[in-house]
Every structure is written in structure tokens, then in C-alpha cells.
Design an enzyme around this catalytic site. Sequence first.
Site, PDB file in Angstrom:
ATOM      1  N   HIS A 133       0.879  -1.259   0.175  1.00  0.00           N
ATOM      2  CA  HIS A 133      -0.129  -0.106   0.012  1.00  0.00           C
ATOM      3  C   HIS A 133       0.837   1.316  -0.018  1.00  0.00           C
ATOM      4  O   HIS A 133       2.056   1.159   0.693  1.00  0.00           O
ATOM      5  CB  HIS A 133      -0.709   0.046   1.235  1.00  0.00           C
ATOM      6  CG  HIS A 133      -1.153   1.389   1.754  1.00  0.00           C
ATOM      7  ND1 HIS A 133      -0.752   1.982   2.550  1.00  0.00           N
ATOM      8  CD2 HIS A 133      -2.101   2.002   1.252  1.00  0.00           C
ATOM      9  CE1 HIS A 133      -1.239   3.136   2.946  1.00  0.00           C
ATOM     10  NE2 HIS A 133      -2.212   3.153   1.934  1.00  0.00           N
ATOM     11  N   ASN A 135       0.238   5.877   0.102  1.00  0.00           N
ATOM     12  CA  ASN A 135      -0.577   6.820  -0.167  1.00  0.00           C
ATOM     13  C   ASN A 135       0.215   8.066   0.244  1.00  0.00           C
ATOM     14  O   ASN A 135       0.750   8.039   1.353  1.00  0.00           O
ATOM     15  CB  ASN A 135      -1.883   6.686   0.748  1.00  0.00           C
ATOM     16  CG  ASN A 135      -2.490   7.803   0.834  1.00  0.00           C
ATOM     17  OD1 ASN A 135      -2.353   8.768   1.991  1.00  0.00           O
ATOM     18  ND2 ASN A 135      -3.639   8.229   0.160  1.00  0.00           N
ATOM     19  N   THR A 136       0.159   9.169  -0.651  1.00  0.00           N
ATOM     20  CA  THR A 136       0.541  10.336  -0.074  1.00  0.00           C
ATOM     21  C   THR A 136      -0.453  11.427  -0.431  1.00  0.00           C
ATOM     22  O   THR A 136      -1.115  11.511  -1.694  1.00  0.00           O
ATOM     23  CB  THR A 136       2.164  10.768  -0.749  1.00  0.00           C
ATOM     24  OG1 THR A 136       1.927  10.790  -2.037  1.00  0.00           O
ATOM     25  CG2 THR A 136       3.050   9.919  -0.172  1.00  0.00           C
TER      26      THR A 136
END
Length: 297
Positions: A133, A135-136
Site C-alpha cells: 500500500h 498513499n501520499t
Amino acid sequence: MTELFDDQKMRAAAWFRALRDEIVAAFEALEEAQATGPFRDAPAGRFEVSETRRTSEDGADAGGGLMSVMRGGRVFEKVGVNVSTVFGKLNPRAQSAMMARKDMPGMADDPRFWASGISLVAHMQNPHTPAVHLNTRMFWTPHGWWFGGGTDLNPCRPYDADTEAFHGVLKVHCDRHDLSHYPRFKAWADEYFFVPHRGRARGVGGIFFDDHNTGDWEADFAFTQDVGRAFLPAFVPLVERRRDTAWTDEDRAAQLVHRGLYAEYNLLYDRGTKFGLETGHDPAAVLMSMPPLASWP
């Protein structure tokens, strides 16, 4: 000041899109690479790309993005790489979903927001290849801005060497900015990616950070970019190492059960999932992280 924030928003959104393009190209290259495993004769996977739209509660345009999903490839059973830029007003439910920022002063009087980011989840064909996974994101309101995100590794058959290599790359990229970042954000990931009702972590960890605002936007943006840059060198070598490892029916069964754990976490605890659904974003894009198949013991 408004023009400055507009420039920063544009730069952040452009960066997330550029990172998306780089990752999509790298993943399709993995599909093209010569393989010796069970899926060597299957067609190389390709991303299907579609636009996503968000509408406000009164039906007005409120942004959107791109959803890129690959299914049934040689390496990836399902992988999604989404980017979005959304804006509007935060209703009380969405403010609650933000968790750490739900009591930000001023939001009751002026609930406007803007958010942009990239979100990636990969579920692999080979049970020995870890799911992952990333996410930013950048979040802005008239009352403040911050960055957040992270990446974590989710193998059903953990290898110490893989875990060490993944964390090693993350540490190098964190250390470029602050030697306290890696230990602090690793500990945060260990806490955040914990599944309370199962009493266990969902994987072997990584890094996680939120509400990141040191007062220096350029420095915080540079760090967020480096978190994104760390992803491919941290993950791709593990895929190349494990993609053709022989597996058994027992390995596959363990993989599906582990995916069930991942689904439980994302539906019950993940902040991004809650926020996306509460703000009216495309449910297909928000739930892109769900595995293609899963099972429960």
C-alpha cells in the site's frame, strides 16, 4: 497569500500525477518482463484507466481524478493506482472522519477544503510476493494545511530479508530530511496499521505520517515527494525476487485469509476510506483497495 497557496496546490497535484505515471509504467514493465512462473504464458497485464468525478451535496462539480486498475496479470492479480484532486465544503461527518483534524478551529464557520493525493494498493498473484500500500496527500483549508501518507508491506508469507530491505529503503529516504522521521513514522505505522479486533498488525509495517506541517511548506513537500520516490526501489526488487517462487494450495489459502484481514482493516479503520465515502467521492475509486478474492477461517 491566496496566489501562493494556489501555486502550492498546483505543484502538489502535478507531483502526485507524475508519481502515478511513473508507477503505472513500472508495473506494466514488470508484467512484460520474462517470467518462469505459472503465469508466464498469460497476456501481460495492462491498466484500465477511467476518470472519477466528485459532486458536492448540492450537485456541483467538486473535482475528481484518474482510477487505474489492472486485473489478472502475470504478476498482479489486482492493483489500483488512483490520483484525485477534490474540493468543496466538509460536512460534520467528513470532519469527524478526518480524526486528528476534526476539531480544527474555524471549520464550523468556514468548512472549505482542498485535497489532492495518490493512493495505491497491489494484490499479487504469487502468495510469496507481498501485497503493498502507498498513499501520499496534501490537505488544505483556510485554517491550515498539512501533508500525510505512508507505505506498508503486507505479505502473507513474510521473509525477514524482504522486510529488512523494504524498511531500509524507507529509512534512507527519511534520513535525508530528519533522522527522527524514520523511527517516529515507523512507530506510527505500527500503531495505525494494527487491527484491534484481531489483536495483530495487518503486515510487517512501513511508515505512516499525518498532520505534517512544520511551518515550512517547501521542506514538508520535499519530504512527501521522497516518500513517493522511495516506493518503487523499496517494492520492485521484492517482486522480482518472489514473483516466480513455487507455491502450494496451502500458500494460496493463507493468502486469501490474509486478504480478509486487509479488507477488515480498510472497511473498519482506514481513515482514507472513511473520508472518501463521507465526502462523496466515487465509491469504486475509494474501494479500489479491496482484494479481488478473500476468505475467512
